[in-house]
Write a protein that holds these residues in place. Structure first.
Motif, short mmCIF file in Angstrom:
data_model
loop_
_atom_site.label_atom_id
_atom_site.label_comp_id
_atom_site.label_asym_id
_atom_site.label_seq_id
_atom_site.Cartn_x
_atom_site.Cartn_y
_atom_site.Cartn_z
N HIS A 220 0.84 -1.20 0.00
CA HIS A 220 0.00 0.00 0.00
C HIS A 220 0.88 1.26 0.00
CE1 HIS A 220 -3.45 2.56 0.86
NE2 HIS A 220 -2.73 3.13 1.83
N LEU A 221 1.94 1.22 0.78
CA LEU A 221 2.88 2.34 0.83
C LEU A 221 3.50 2.57 -0.55
CD1 LEU A 221 4.26 4.37 2.80
CD2 LEU A 221 6.07 2.66 3.08
N ARG A 222 3.91 1.50 -1.19
CA ARG A 222 4.50 1.60 -2.53
C ARG A 222 3.54 2.25 -3.52
NH1 ARG A 222 4.52 -3.98 -5.04
NH2 ARG A 222 2.33 -3.33 -5.17
N GLU A 223 2.29 1.92 -3.43
CA GLU A 223 1.30 2.47 -4.37
C GLU A 223 0.97 3.93 -4.08
OE1 GLU A 223 0.36 0.84 -7.06
OE2 GLU A 223 1.75 -0.70 -6.32
N ASN A 224 1.37 4.43 -2.91
CA ASN A 224 1.03 5.80 -2.52
C ASN A 224 2.26 6.68 -2.30
OD1 ASN A 224 -2.11 5.99 -1.95
ND2 ASN A 224 -1.43 3.97 -1.26
N ILE A 225 3.37 6.30 -2.95
CA ILE A 225 4.60 7.07 -2.82
C ILE A 225 4.38 8.55 -3.14
CG2 ILE A 225 6.90 7.46 -3.83
CD1 ILE A 225 6.87 5.09 -1.95
N ALA A 226 3.60 8.82 -4.18
CA ALA A 226 3.41 10.19 -4.64
C ALA A 226 2.76 11.08 -3.58
CB ALA A 226 2.56 10.20 -5.91
N ASN A 227 2.02 10.47 -2.65
CA ASN A 227 1.26 11.26 -1.69
C ASN A 227 1.96 11.47 -0.36
OD1 ASN A 227 -0.97 11.43 -3.46
ND2 ASN A 227 -1.63 9.38 -2.85
N ILE A 228 3.10 10.82 -0.17
CA ILE A 228 3.72 10.82 1.16
C ILE A 228 4.05 12.23 1.65
CG2 ILE A 228 5.83 10.20 2.42
CD1 ILE A 228 5.75 7.51 1.06
N THR A 229 4.78 12.98 0.86
CA THR A 229 5.18 14.31 1.33
C THR A 229 4.01 15.28 1.35
OG1 THR A 229 5.93 14.84 -0.92
CG2 THR A 229 7.60 14.10 0.66
N VAL A 230 3.08 15.13 0.42
CA VAL A 230 1.91 16.01 0.42
C VAL A 230 1.11 15.81 1.71
CG1 VAL A 230 -0.26 16.55 -0.73
CG2 VAL A 230 1.77 16.04 -2.10
N GLU A 231 0.94 14.54 2.09
CA GLU A 231 0.19 14.23 3.31
C GLU A 231 0.85 14.85 4.53
OE1 GLU A 231 -0.05 10.05 3.59
OE2 GLU A 231 -1.56 9.82 2.01
N PHE A 232 2.16 14.66 4.68
CA PHE A 232 2.76 15.14 5.92
C PHE A 232 2.96 16.64 5.95
CE2 PHE A 232 7.25 13.77 4.46
CZ PHE A 232 7.74 15.06 4.30
N GLU A 233 3.09 17.27 4.79
CA GLU A 233 3.20 18.73 4.81
C GLU A 233 1.85 19.37 5.15
OE1 GLU A 233 5.28 20.47 1.57
OE2 GLU A 233 7.19 19.65 2.24
N GLU A 234 0.78 18.66 4.87
CA GLU A 234 -0.53 19.15 5.27
C GLU A 234 -0.73 18.97 6.78
OE1 GLU A 234 -3.23 16.95 2.87
OE2 GLU A 234 -3.01 18.25 1.11
N LYS A 235 -0.14 17.92 7.33
CA LYS A 235 -0.35 17.60 8.75
C LYS A 235 0.65 18.29 9.67
CE LYS A 235 -2.30 13.00 7.83
NZ LYS A 235 -2.10 11.54 7.97
N ALA A 236 1.86 18.57 9.18
CA ALA A 236 2.91 19.12 10.04
C ALA A 236 2.80 20.65 10.12
CB ALA A 236 4.28 18.72 9.51
N PRO A 237 2.60 21.22 11.31
CA PRO A 237 2.43 22.67 11.43
C PRO A 237 3.73 23.45 11.36
CG PRO A 237 2.31 21.66 13.58
CD PRO A 237 2.42 20.53 12.59
#
Length: 403
Positions: A220-237
Motif C-alpha cells: 500500500h505504501l508503494r502504491e502511494n509514494i506520490a502522496n507521502i510528502t503532500v500528506e505530511f506537509e498538510e499535517k505538520a504545522p
C-alpha cells in the motif's frame, strides 16, 4: 594528473580565493573513488601561498553529456552553491549576532566557488586533514554517533525557526532563494520512480521473511509514494530548512581518543537537496537509514534527545519552545510523517550495500542508456546484510503504526 587539469583547477581556485594566478601554487593530491559522488566528482588539492597552505576539497559537476541533459542535476549542484555561499553563512552569522555561546556550525568551511558554462565547482576545507572520518557505510551507527547527529539537527532546525520568528523578512528572502519544498522535490516523476522501485525491491526480499500483514502495508505504501510528502506537509504545522540528504555517508566524525566509539564532533556534508519542510523529514530519513536493531527499540529516547536539543537552542534565542513546537506536537508529527524516512531508507540502505567493485559511475551509466530508477535500484553484493536491515525497520514501522 594531467597538466590541463592542473591548469583548470588553478583557474577555479584563483576565482574562488580571489587570487592572482602568479601568487599561489596548486598541487593535486587525489580524487574521489567510485561511488563517492553521484552528481559530482571530488578532487583533493593543496593551495600554497607565501603565507599559508590550504588543504581543499573541490566538488565539481560531472562532464557527462547525458547527465548534463538532466537539468535537475545542474540545478541541485547550483543549489548546493547557494547553501554554502548564502544560507549556511546567514544561519551562522545570525547565531553569532545573538551571542550564542554554542552555535550550529557543523559544516565544512567554504572558501568560494567557480561557475562557467561547463564547470561548476565548490571549494571546501578538507575535513580529513582535520581528523574527521566517515563511518563504515554498511555498519549501523552506534547510539553515541546517532545522538551527536540528532543534537546538531536540533540546533540547525531551531536556528531556522528562530530566524523565521525574529527576522521574518530575512527568512523569507532565504526561502525565496531556496526555491523549493520537500514536496516539490518528491513530486518529480524521476524521484518517485527511483523510490518506488527501491521499495519494490525491498518488498521482494521481505516476502516470506515477515508477516503478510506487513507486506500488505508495504505494498500500500508503494502504491502511494506520490502522496507521502503532500500528506505530511498538510499535517505538520512546523516547517524549517532541512538538510535533505541524511544517509550514513553524509556525516563525518572527529574523535578525542582512539576508540572511535564516541565522537567529539560531527560535520554534516552534501547539501544538494536541502529544502523547506517538516524537521521530521531529516530526522526520520537519518534514523531509519542509520539506526541499529538494538537502538531502534530505544527510538523514543533518541527522539527526545533531538527535541531537547531543539528546545534548548530556541531558548538561547530568548524564545519559548513550548509556544513554537511543544513536545506533544513533535511526537504527533513523528507519527504522521516518519514514513518518509522509512521509504528513503530503502534507497539509502541499498546504496550502502553496493560493493565498491560493482559501483558504476552515474554519468557513464546514463551514457550507456541506463535509466535512473534502474541505476539506484541495481544489484547489491551483501543481500543478506541489506535484508537484515530492512527487516527490522519494517517490523518497527509496522508495530508502531508508522506505515
Amino acid at each position: 594528473m594531467s597538466t590541463q587539469i592542473e591548469s583548470e583547477v588553478k583557474q577555479w581556485l584563483a576565482t574562488a580565493f580571489k587570487l592572482n594566478l602568479s601568487n599561489f601554487s596548486v598541487k593535486l593530491v587525489g580524487s574521489s573513488g567510485k561511488g563517492d559522488g553521484y552528481v559530482g566528482d571530488i578532487l583533493f588539492a593543496q593551495l600554497s601561498t607565501p603565507d599559508q597552505v590550504h588543504n581543499l576539497v573541490l566538488k565539481c559537476n560531472k562532464r557527462s553529456k547525458t547527465l548534463q541533459q538532466y537539468q535537475t542535476f545542474t540545478r541541485i549542484f547550483l543549489h548546493e552553491m547557494f547553501l554554502y555561499e548564502t544560507l549556511l553563512p546567514t544561519f551562522i552569522d545570525f547565531q553569532k549576532e545573538k551571542n550564542l555561546a554554542e552555535i550550529f556550525d557543523s559544516v565544512p568551511k567554504f572558501y568560494g566557488s567557480y561557475k562557467s558554462e561547463s564547470a561548476h565547482v565548490i571549494v571546501l576545507e578538507d575535513l580529513k586533514k582535520l581528523g574527521f572520518e566517515l563511518w563504515p557505510v554498511t555498519k549501523p551507527l552506534n547510539r553515541e554517533h546517532i545522538e551527536v547527529v540528532v543534537r546538531e539537527y536540533g540546533k540547525f532546525h531551531a536556528t531556522s525557526v528562530a530566524l523565521k520568528t525574529l527576522k521574518p523578512e530575512k527568512f523569507q528572502e532565504i526561502l525565496t532563494s531556496l526555491g523549493r519544498s520537500l514536496s516539490h522535490i518528491f513530486q518529480s516523476p524521476v524521484m518517485q520512480s527511483i523510490v518506488t522501485k527501491c521499495v519494490q525491491k525491498g518488498i521482494e526480499l521481505l516476502e516470506g521473511e515477515v508477516e503478510e500483514k506487513i507486506i500488505a502495508k508495504l505494498k500500500h505504501l508503494r502504491e502511494n509514494i506520490a502522496n507521502i510528502t503532500v500528506e505530511f506537509e498538510e499535517k505538520a504545522p512546523l516547517k524549517v530548512v532541512c538538510h535533505g540528504d541524511c544517509w550514513n555517508n553524509n556525516f563525518m566524525y572527529k574523535y578525542n581518543d582512539n576508540s572511535r566509539n564516541v565522537p567529539s564532533k560531527v560535520a554534516i556534508i552534501d547539501w544538494q537537496i536541502a529544502s523547506y519542510g517538516t524537521p521530521i523529514s531529516d530526522l526520520s530519513y537519518f534514523l531509519f537509514s542509520c539506526i541499529s536493531a538494538k537502538d531502534i527499540e530505544r527510538m523514543e529516547d533518541i527522539l527526545l534527545v533531538y527535541h531537547q536539543s531543539f528546545s534548548s537552542h530556541l531558548e538561547k534565542f530568548g524564545l519559548i519552545p513550548e509556544n513554537l513546537y511543544p513536545r506533544a506536537q513533535f511526537l504527533n508529527d513523528w507519527k504522521n510523517c516518519s514514513k518518509f524516512g522509512f521509504v528513503m531508507a530503502h534507497m539509502a540502505t541499498r546504496a550502502s550495500y553496493v560493493e565498491k567493485d560493482d559501483i558504476v559511475d552515474l554519468g557513464e551509466a546514463l551514457d550507456k542508456g541506463m535509466n535512473l530508477a534502474d541505476y539506484f535500484s541495481g544489484q547489491i553484493g551483501n543481500v543478506e546484510g541489506y535484508k537484515k536491515r530492512i527487516t527490522y525497520l519494517a517490523k518497527y514501522a509496522y508495530d508502531n503504526n508508522l506505515l
